[in-house]
Write an enzyme that holds these catalytic residues in place. Structure first.
Site, PDB file in Angstrom:
ATOM      1  N   GLU A   1       0.826  -1.207   0.000  1.00 49.34           N
ATOM      2  CA  GLU A   1       0.000   0.000   0.000  1.00 49.34           C
ATOM      3  C   GLU A   1       0.868   1.268   0.000  1.00 49.34           C
ATOM      4  O   GLU A   1       1.049   1.906   1.033  1.00 49.34           O
ATOM      5  CB  GLU A   1      -0.954   0.030   1.201  1.00 49.34           C
ATOM      6  CG  GLU A   1      -1.921   1.208   1.154  1.00 49.34           C
ATOM      7  CD  GLU A   1      -2.793   1.321   2.393  1.00 49.34           C
ATOM      8  OE1 GLU A   1      -3.681   2.193   2.405  1.00 49.34           O
ATOM      9  OE2 GLU A   1      -2.596   0.549   3.352  1.00 49.34           O
TER      10      GLU A   1
ATOM     11  N   LYS B   1      -2.966  -2.114  -2.794  1.00 49.91           N
ATOM     12  CA  LYS B   1      -3.998  -1.198  -2.322  1.00 49.91           C
ATOM     13  C   LYS B   1      -3.516   0.207  -2.644  1.00 49.91           C
ATOM     14  O   LYS B   1      -2.504   0.666  -2.092  1.00 49.91           O
ATOM     15  CB  LYS B   1      -4.236  -1.376  -0.818  1.00 49.91           C
ATOM     16  CG  LYS B   1      -5.317  -0.441  -0.261  1.00 49.91           C
ATOM     17  CD  LYS B   1      -5.668  -0.783   1.184  1.00 49.91           C
ATOM     18  CE  LYS B   1      -6.683   0.203   1.735  1.00 49.91           C
ATOM     19  NZ  LYS B   1      -7.113  -0.133   3.118  1.00 49.91           N
TER      20      LYS B   1
END
Length: 292
Positions: free
Chosen positions: A173, A210
């Protein structure tokens, strides 16, 4: 690695519910829920666990629309309805448990923030695996485009390889701040660094991603199609649910991993029926945008 969970994450439609707020973001989460005060940190975490338990036990919350749930380690170590949280999620709800493993962000340097060191990561991963956790997630932050973006992404891959070696699937992420004056360029730089890192992974390794909802629609199309990527998710990043779902619906093959946007409109003062109705509306909106 649980093959049923792997198949669900690869093939099923739905999204990830991010219920992983930690010490820094927990106060704001509780305040949005309508909890204004708590005695100390222990009481704060007790109250946020009651909120999360209420969400997870809602009839609206289930594996028909939700692929997985990201947990803070404190939540993993607690129980829901008399079961360890990871077991409750999978055995009762058929929702894949995922663990947040980062320890927060280091100081900003050149417009980016690396993750702080993660002491005891191998021990945490082994414990999570034994408790039935499927994967992990860890967040870095890019505020401006520049040379530091590559360092952020390389750190994500370095830790990701350690996580995969422990038998879990990492979610990388490298978030781009939605308020960045160079957001579109930073997103392109993150994208390019991710492609390079993915191309270097051996065939045996798989990651999830993500990422920030991009200014350029379908910027992540080649990431979605990459053979080393199990799934691409988008974070809401501070957008309202209406804005986040509108942007997400334009990103083909990308599903949501929302926290704040998912819980928007949930209040401690609601009756169970009102709470379930509000959560069902939220899940329906996020699910619809995730299946484009």
């Amino acid at each position: 690695m649980n093959e049923q969970q792997l198949r669900k994450m690869r093939e099923a439609q739905g999204f990830i519910a991010a219920l992983d707020q930690s010490g820094g973001s927990t106060p704001r989460t509780l305040q949005r829920y309508g909890v204004e005060s708590w005695a100390d940190d222990a009481d704060m975490f007790d109250q946020v666990h009651r909120m999360r338990s209420r969400i997870m036990q809602s009839p609206s919350f289930g594996g028909d629309r939700i692929l997985g749930t990201i947990l803070f380690v404190d939540t993993m170590d607690r129980e829901v309805a008399g079961l360890p949280t990871p077991r409750y999620l999978w055995d009762v709800k058929q929702v894949v448990p995922i663990l947040k493993v980062d320890k927060g962000l280091a100081e900003e340097r050149d417009g980016s923030q690396l993750m702080k060191p993660i002491p005891g990561l191998d021990e945490l991963l082994a414990r999570a695996r034994d408790m039935g956790v499927f994967g992990t997630k860890m967040r870095s932050l890019v505020s401006l485009p520049g040379a530091a973006v590559r360092e952020v992404v390389e750190q994500q891959f370095d830790v990701g390889r350690q996580i995969f070696a422990a038998g879990l699937v990492p979610i990388l992420e490298p978030e781009v701040d939605i308020k960045s004056p160079g957001k579109a360029e930073a997103e392109r730089q993150v994208h390019d660094a991710l492609i390079e890192g993915l191309d270097r992974l051996p065939d045996s390794e798989t990651v999830m991603l993500k990422l920030t909802l991009p200014d350029q629609d379908d910027l992540y199309a080649d990431l979605v199609a990459h053979p080393r990527v199990l799934r691409v998710f988008a974070l809401s990043g501070g957008y309202t649910r209406a804005e986040a779902t509108a942007r997400l619906a334009r990103q083909h093959g990308v599903a949501a991993s929302f926290a704040r946007a998912l819980m928007e409109g949930l209040l401690i003062t609601q009756s169970d029926a009102e709470f379930d109705e509000a959560l069902d509306r939220s899940i329906a909106e996020v699910y619809a945008a995730s299946v484009t």
